[in-house]
Design a protein around this motif. Structure first.
Motif, PDB file in Angstrom:
ATOM      1  N   ALA A   1     -13.109  50.367   9.496  1.00 42.69           N
ATOM      2  CA  ALA A   1     -14.380  51.062   9.268  1.00 42.69           C
ATOM      3  C   ALA A   1     -15.515  50.127   8.873  1.00 42.69           C
ATOM      4  CB  ALA A   1     -14.203  52.147   8.205  1.00 42.69           C
ATOM      5  N   PHE A   2     -15.203  49.077   8.118  1.00 40.68           N
ATOM      6  CA  PHE A   2     -16.249  48.178   7.644  1.00 40.68           C
ATOM      7  C   PHE A   2     -16.388  46.920   8.492  1.00 40.68           C
ATOM      8  CE2 PHE A   2     -15.048  50.712   3.971  1.00 40.68           C
ATOM      9  CZ  PHE A   2     -16.289  51.194   3.590  1.00 40.68           C
ATOM     10  N   GLU A   3     -15.621  46.819   9.566  1.00 38.22           N
ATOM     11  CA  GLU A   3     -15.727  45.678  10.474  1.00 38.22           C
ATOM     12  C   GLU A   3     -16.839  45.938  11.484  1.00 38.22           C
ATOM     13  OE1 GLU A   3     -13.909  42.907  10.110  1.00 38.22           O
ATOM     14  OE2 GLU A   3     -12.944  43.840   8.373  1.00 38.22           O
ATOM     15  N   ARG A   4     -17.517  44.874  11.874  1.00 39.00           N
ATOM     16  CA  ARG A   4     -18.544  45.019  12.907  1.00 39.00           C
ATOM     17  C   ARG A   4     -17.872  45.322  14.235  1.00 39.00           C
ATOM     18  NH1 ARG A   4     -22.744  40.282  12.886  1.00 39.00           N
ATOM     19  NH2 ARG A   4     -23.758  41.795  14.200  1.00 39.00           N
TER      20      ARG A   4
ATOM     21  N   GLY B   1     -21.947  51.237  15.259  1.00 36.52           N
ATOM     22  CA  GLY B   1     -20.891  50.393  14.746  1.00 36.52           C
ATOM     23  C   GLY B   1     -21.333  49.332  13.764  1.00 36.52           C
ATOM     24  N   GLU B   2     -22.617  49.270  13.470  1.00 39.89           N
ATOM     25  CA  GLU B   2     -23.121  48.262  12.547  1.00 39.89           C
ATOM     26  C   GLU B   2     -23.422  48.823  11.159  1.00 39.89           C
ATOM     27  OE1 GLU B   2     -23.382  45.010  13.211  1.00 39.89           O
ATOM     28  OE2 GLU B   2     -22.484  45.448  15.134  1.00 39.89           O
ATOM     29  N   ALA B   3     -23.519  50.116  11.024  1.00 43.13           N
ATOM     30  CA  ALA B   3     -24.001  50.711   9.771  1.00 43.13           C
ATOM     31  C   ALA B   3     -23.130  50.365   8.572  1.00 43.13           C
ATOM     32  CB  ALA B   3     -24.131  52.224   9.917  1.00 43.13           C
ATOM     33  N   LEU B   4     -21.851  50.687   8.611  1.00 46.95           N
ATOM     34  CA  LEU B   4     -21.001  50.412   7.454  1.00 46.95           C
ATOM     35  C   LEU B   4     -20.844  48.925   7.204  1.00 46.95           C
ATOM     36  CD1 LEU B   4     -18.191  53.118   7.580  1.00 46.95           C
ATOM     37  CD2 LEU B   4     -20.008  52.849   5.896  1.00 46.95           C
ATOM     38  N   ALA B   5     -20.746  48.130   8.242  1.00 45.03           N
ATOM     39  CA  ALA B   5     -20.642  46.681   8.069  1.00 45.03           C
ATOM     40  C   ALA B   5     -21.898  46.135   7.396  1.00 45.03           C
ATOM     41  CB  ALA B   5     -20.419  45.993   9.411  1.00 45.03           C
ATOM     42  N   SER B   6     -23.058  46.625   7.787  1.00 42.49           N
ATOM     43  CA  SER B   6     -24.320  46.176   7.187  1.00 42.49           C
ATOM     44  C   SER B   6     -24.429  46.614   5.733  1.00 42.49           C
ATOM     45  CB  SER B   6     -25.509  46.726   7.977  1.00 42.49           C
ATOM     46  OG  SER B   6     -25.492  46.239   9.294  1.00 42.49           O
ATOM     47  N   ILE B   7     -24.071  47.841   5.446  1.00 38.44           N
ATOM     48  CA  ILE B   7     -24.131  48.354   4.078  1.00 38.44           C
ATOM     49  C   ILE B   7     -23.154  47.586   3.191  1.00 38.44           C
ATOM     50  CG2 ILE B   7     -23.602  50.359   2.628  1.00 38.44           C
ATOM     51  CD1 ILE B   7     -24.638  52.077   5.052  1.00 38.44           C
TER      52      ILE B   7
ATOM     53  N   ARG C   1      -7.823  60.702   3.348  1.00 41.34           N
ATOM     54  CA  ARG C   1      -6.469  61.213   3.559  1.00 41.34           C
ATOM     55  C   ARG C   1      -6.511  62.247   4.669  1.00 41.34           C
ATOM     56  NH1 ARG C   1      -3.064  65.431   2.455  1.00 41.34           N
ATOM     57  NH2 ARG C   1      -4.631  66.579   1.280  1.00 41.34           N
ATOM     58  N   ARG C   2      -5.678  62.016   5.667  1.00 43.16           N
ATOM     59  CA  ARG C   2      -5.571  63.010   6.728  1.00 43.16           C
ATOM     60  C   ARG C   2      -4.777  64.212   6.211  1.00 43.16           C
ATOM     61  NH1 ARG C   2      -3.269  59.732  11.776  1.00 43.16           N
ATOM     62  NH2 ARG C   2      -1.651  59.410  10.214  1.00 43.16           N
ATOM     63  N   GLU C   3      -5.063  65.360   6.725  1.00 37.59           N
ATOM     64  CA  GLU C   3      -4.401  66.590   6.271  1.00 37.59           C
ATOM     65  C   GLU C   3      -2.882  66.502   6.407  1.00 37.59           C
ATOM     66  OE1 GLU C   3      -4.477  71.286   7.466  1.00 37.59           O
ATOM     67  OE2 GLU C   3      -6.350  70.160   7.568  1.00 37.59           O
ATOM     68  N   GLU C   4      -2.411  65.839   7.441  1.00 40.63           N
ATOM     69  CA  GLU C   4      -0.963  65.774   7.686  1.00 40.63           C
ATOM     70  C   GLU C   4      -0.241  64.699   6.865  1.00 40.63           C
ATOM     71  OE1 GLU C   4      -2.850  63.386  11.149  1.00 40.63           O
ATOM     72  OE2 GLU C   4      -3.348  65.183  10.021  1.00 40.63           O
ATOM     73  N   ASP C   5      -0.973  63.876   6.133  1.00 44.49           N
ATOM     74  CA  ASP C   5      -0.369  62.805   5.331  1.00 44.49           C
ATOM     75  C   ASP C   5      -0.205  63.231   3.872  1.00 44.49           C
ATOM     76  OD1 ASP C   5      -0.334  61.137   7.548  1.00 44.49           O
ATOM     77  OD2 ASP C   5      -2.273  60.236   7.064  1.00 44.49           O
ATOM     78  N   GLU C   6       0.871  62.769   3.247  1.00 43.45           N
ATOM     79  CA  GLU C   6       1.099  63.069   1.833  1.00 43.45           C
ATOM     80  C   GLU C   6       0.214  62.230   0.930  1.00 43.45           C
ATOM     81  OE1 GLU C   6       5.070  63.233   0.332  1.00 43.45           O
ATOM     82  OE2 GLU C   6       5.834  64.096   2.189  1.00 43.45           O
ATOM     83  N   THR C   7      -0.015  60.990   1.308  1.00 49.78           N
ATOM     84  CA  THR C   7      -0.841  60.093   0.493  1.00 49.78           C
ATOM     85  C   THR C   7      -2.052  59.653   1.275  1.00 49.78           C
ATOM     86  OG1 THR C   7       0.380  58.138   1.216  1.00 49.78           O
ATOM     87  CG2 THR C   7       1.160  59.235  -0.784  1.00 49.78           C
ATOM     88  N   GLY C   8      -3.048  59.232   0.545  1.00 47.62           N
ATOM     89  CA  GLY C   8      -4.276  58.762   1.161  1.00 47.62           C
ATOM     90  C   GLY C   8      -4.379  57.255   1.134  1.00 47.62           C
ATOM     91  N   LEU C   9      -5.528  56.773   1.526  1.00 52.17           N
ATOM     92  CA  LEU C   9      -5.807  55.347   1.562  1.00 52.17           C
ATOM     93  C   LEU C   9      -7.042  55.052   0.730  1.00 52.17           C
ATOM     94  CD1 LEU C   9      -5.464  54.977   5.415  1.00 52.17           C
ATOM     95  CD2 LEU C   9      -3.839  54.130   3.736  1.00 52.17           C
ATOM     96  N   TYR C  10      -7.074  53.894   0.158  1.00 52.68           N
ATOM     97  CA  TYR C  10      -8.236  53.459  -0.623  1.00 52.68           C
ATOM     98  C   TYR C  10      -8.582  52.044  -0.176  1.00 52.68           C
ATOM     99  CZ  TYR C  10     -11.006  51.640  -4.461  1.00 52.68           C
ATOM    100  OH  TYR C  10     -11.984  51.057  -5.218  1.00 52.68           O
ATOM    101  N   ARG C  11      -9.816  51.832   0.125  1.00 46.23           N
ATOM    102  CA  ARG C  11     -10.303  50.496   0.409  1.00 46.23           C
ATOM    103  C   ARG C  11     -11.533  50.307  -0.434  1.00 46.23           C
ATOM    104  NH1 ARG C  11     -12.213  47.381   5.876  1.00 46.23           N
ATOM    105  NH2 ARG C  11     -12.656  45.468   4.781  1.00 46.23           N
ATOM    106  N   GLY C  12     -11.446  49.416  -1.382  1.00 44.04           N
ATOM    107  CA  GLY C  12     -12.548  49.242  -2.316  1.00 44.04           C
ATOM    108  C   GLY C  12     -13.112  47.845  -2.282  1.00 44.04           C
ATOM    109  N   GLY C  13     -14.329  47.764  -2.791  1.00 40.97           N
ATOM    110  CA  GLY C  13     -14.976  46.474  -2.919  1.00 40.97           C
ATOM    111  C   GLY C  13     -14.426  45.730  -4.118  1.00 40.97           C
ATOM    112  N   GLU C  14     -14.664  44.459  -4.126  1.00 40.44           N
ATOM    113  CA  GLU C  14     -14.189  43.627  -5.231  1.00 40.44           C
ATOM    114  C   GLU C  14     -15.035  43.812  -6.452  1.00 40.44           C
ATOM    115  OE1 GLU C  14     -12.075  43.095  -2.286  1.00 40.44           O
ATOM    116  OE2 GLU C  14     -13.918  42.113  -1.782  1.00 40.44           O
TER     117      GLU C  14
END
Length: 64
Positions: free
Chosen positions: A9-12, A34-40, A51-64
């Motif tokens: 998502a954050f890759e150009r 495709g540049e918006a999230l990478a630029s931000i 988290r997708r509805e069909e998944d039990e757990t979600g994902l987290y991607r955070g900044g440092e």
């Protein structure tokens, strides 16, 4: 969104809204394509939680 989509998502990247040859003659501004999230993310601290509805757990991607 899938884990792959979350990681990318954050890759150009490039996308296209052109579907046929006539679209080339009617180009209008359609956003960052495709540049918006990478630029931000380049100038701020951004976190993504998803988290997708069909998944039990979600994902987290955070900044440092």
């Amino acid at each position: 969104m899938s884990e792959t989509d979350a990681r990318m998502a954050f890759e150009r990247h490039a996308t296209s809204k052109i579907r046929n040859i006539d679209d080339l003659f009617h180009i209008a501004p359609w956003g960052f394509r495709g540049e918006a999230l990478a630029s931000i993310a380049a100038v701020s601290q951004v976190s993504l939680k998803t988290r997708r509805e069909e998944d039990e757990t979600g994902l987290y991607r955070g900044g440092e």
